[in-house]
Design a protein around this motif. Structure first.
Motif, PDB file in Angstrom:
ATOM      1  N   GLU A  15     -14.334 -36.488 -24.319  1.00  0.00           N
ATOM      2  CA  GLU A  15     -15.082 -35.495 -24.978  1.00  0.00           C
ATOM      3  C   GLU A  15     -14.313 -34.648 -26.078  1.00  0.00           C
ATOM      4  O   GLU A  15     -13.284 -34.769 -26.022  1.00  0.00           O
ATOM      5  CB  GLU A  15     -15.919 -34.448 -24.015  1.00  0.00           C
ATOM      6  N   SER A  16     -15.058 -33.610 -26.826  1.00  0.00           N
ATOM      7  CA  SER A  16     -14.392 -32.894 -27.746  1.00  0.00           C
ATOM      8  C   SER A  16     -14.643 -31.312 -27.671  1.00  0.00           C
ATOM      9  O   SER A  16     -15.689 -30.872 -26.970  1.00  0.00           O
ATOM     10  CB  SER A  16     -15.329 -33.374 -29.039  1.00  0.00           C
ATOM     11  N   ARG A  18     -13.945 -27.656 -29.955  1.00  0.00           N
ATOM     12  CA  ARG A  18     -13.540 -26.920 -31.126  1.00  0.00           C
ATOM     13  C   ARG A  18     -12.965 -25.373 -30.765  1.00  0.00           C
ATOM     14  O   ARG A  18     -13.831 -24.885 -30.302  1.00  0.00           O
ATOM     15  CB  ARG A  18     -14.514 -26.781 -32.563  1.00  0.00           C
ATOM     16  N   ARG A  65      -6.199 -37.284 -33.378  1.00  0.00           N
ATOM     17  CA  ARG A  65      -7.327 -36.653 -32.233  1.00  0.00           C
ATOM     18  C   ARG A  65      -7.423 -35.413 -32.693  1.00  0.00           C
ATOM     19  O   ARG A  65      -8.847 -34.989 -32.588  1.00  0.00           O
ATOM     20  CB  ARG A  65      -6.705 -36.840 -30.805  1.00  0.00           C
ATOM     21  N   PHE A  66      -6.547 -34.588 -32.945  1.00  0.00           N
ATOM     22  CA  PHE A  66      -6.747 -33.039 -33.245  1.00  0.00           C
ATOM     23  C   PHE A  66      -6.891 -32.957 -35.034  1.00  0.00           C
ATOM     24  O   PHE A  66      -5.898 -33.559 -35.519  1.00  0.00           O
ATOM     25  CB  PHE A  66      -5.766 -32.349 -32.687  1.00  0.00           C
ATOM     26  N   GLN A  80      -9.943 -28.788 -34.265  1.00  0.00           N
ATOM     27  CA  GLN A  80     -10.901 -29.718 -33.740  1.00  0.00           C
ATOM     28  C   GLN A  80     -10.302 -30.684 -32.753  1.00  0.00           C
ATOM     29  O   GLN A  80      -9.416 -31.190 -33.287  1.00  0.00           O
ATOM     30  CB  GLN A  80     -11.777 -30.524 -34.840  1.00  0.00           C
ATOM     31  N   ASN A  82     -10.641 -33.984 -30.304  1.00  0.00           N
ATOM     32  CA  ASN A  82     -11.431 -35.101 -30.094  1.00  0.00           C
ATOM     33  C   ASN A  82     -10.673 -35.833 -29.019  1.00  0.00           C
ATOM     34  O   ASN A  82      -9.371 -35.957 -29.053  1.00  0.00           O
ATOM     35  CB  ASN A  82     -12.022 -35.885 -31.271  1.00  0.00           C
ATOM     36  N   SER A  83     -11.597 -36.898 -28.419  1.00  0.00           N
ATOM     37  CA  SER A  83     -10.940 -37.885 -27.562  1.00  0.00           C
ATOM     38  C   SER A  83      -9.773 -37.102 -26.346  1.00  0.00           C
ATOM     39  O   SER A  83      -8.769 -37.553 -26.325  1.00  0.00           O
ATOM     40  CB  SER A  83     -10.060 -38.951 -28.205  1.00  0.00           C
ATOM     41  N   LEU A  84     -10.419 -36.047 -25.843  1.00  0.00           N
ATOM     42  CA  LEU A  84      -9.237 -35.071 -25.097  1.00  0.00           C
ATOM     43  C   LEU A  84      -9.177 -35.939 -23.860  1.00  0.00           C
ATOM     44  O   LEU A  84      -9.776 -36.785 -23.385  1.00  0.00           O
ATOM     45  CB  LEU A  84     -10.223 -33.940 -24.464  1.00  0.00           C
TER      46      LEU A  84
END
Length: 114
Positions: A15-16, A18, A65-66, A80, A82-84
């Protein structure tokens, strides 16, 4: 300069999130803004930074990813994420550097469950 970080939380892997860091005070003198993180039992590490000229730098572990960005109109920096991954779990801190002096915001906790 005062920094206020927000946006952390608990998410699942993939998940993402911010993160936001609102700056106040002498923001026009900021040379570099950055995000650091510290996981339990580990040293604080640089995640990403952004110079006043717009140059960005990322830790290898988050590249692709970030994304670090800044909205000057809102005096706010973002991260931001993403793809944590579970290994991204940490307290995230925002940082501003002015003439070599570092200012820190309070941390915001990010927890990524597998």
């Amino acid at each position: 300069v005062q920094l206020q970080a927000s946006g952390g939380g608990l998410v699942q892997a993939g998940e993402s999130l911010r993160l936001s860091c609102e700056a106040s005070g002498n923001i026009f003198s900021i040379d570099v803004m950055a995000w650091y993180r510290q996981a339990p039992g580990k040293q604080r590490e640089l995640v990403a930074d952004l110079t006043s000229g717009g140059t960005t730098n990322y830790a290898e572990s988050v590249k692709g990813r970030f994304t670090i960005s800044r909205d000057n109109a809102k005096n706010t920096m973002y991260l931001q994420m993403n793809s944590l991954k579970p290994e991204d779990s940490a307290v995230y801190y925002c940082n501003a550097t002015i003439l070599g002096f570092a200012y820190w915001g309070q941390g915001t906790l990010v927890t990524v469950s597998s």
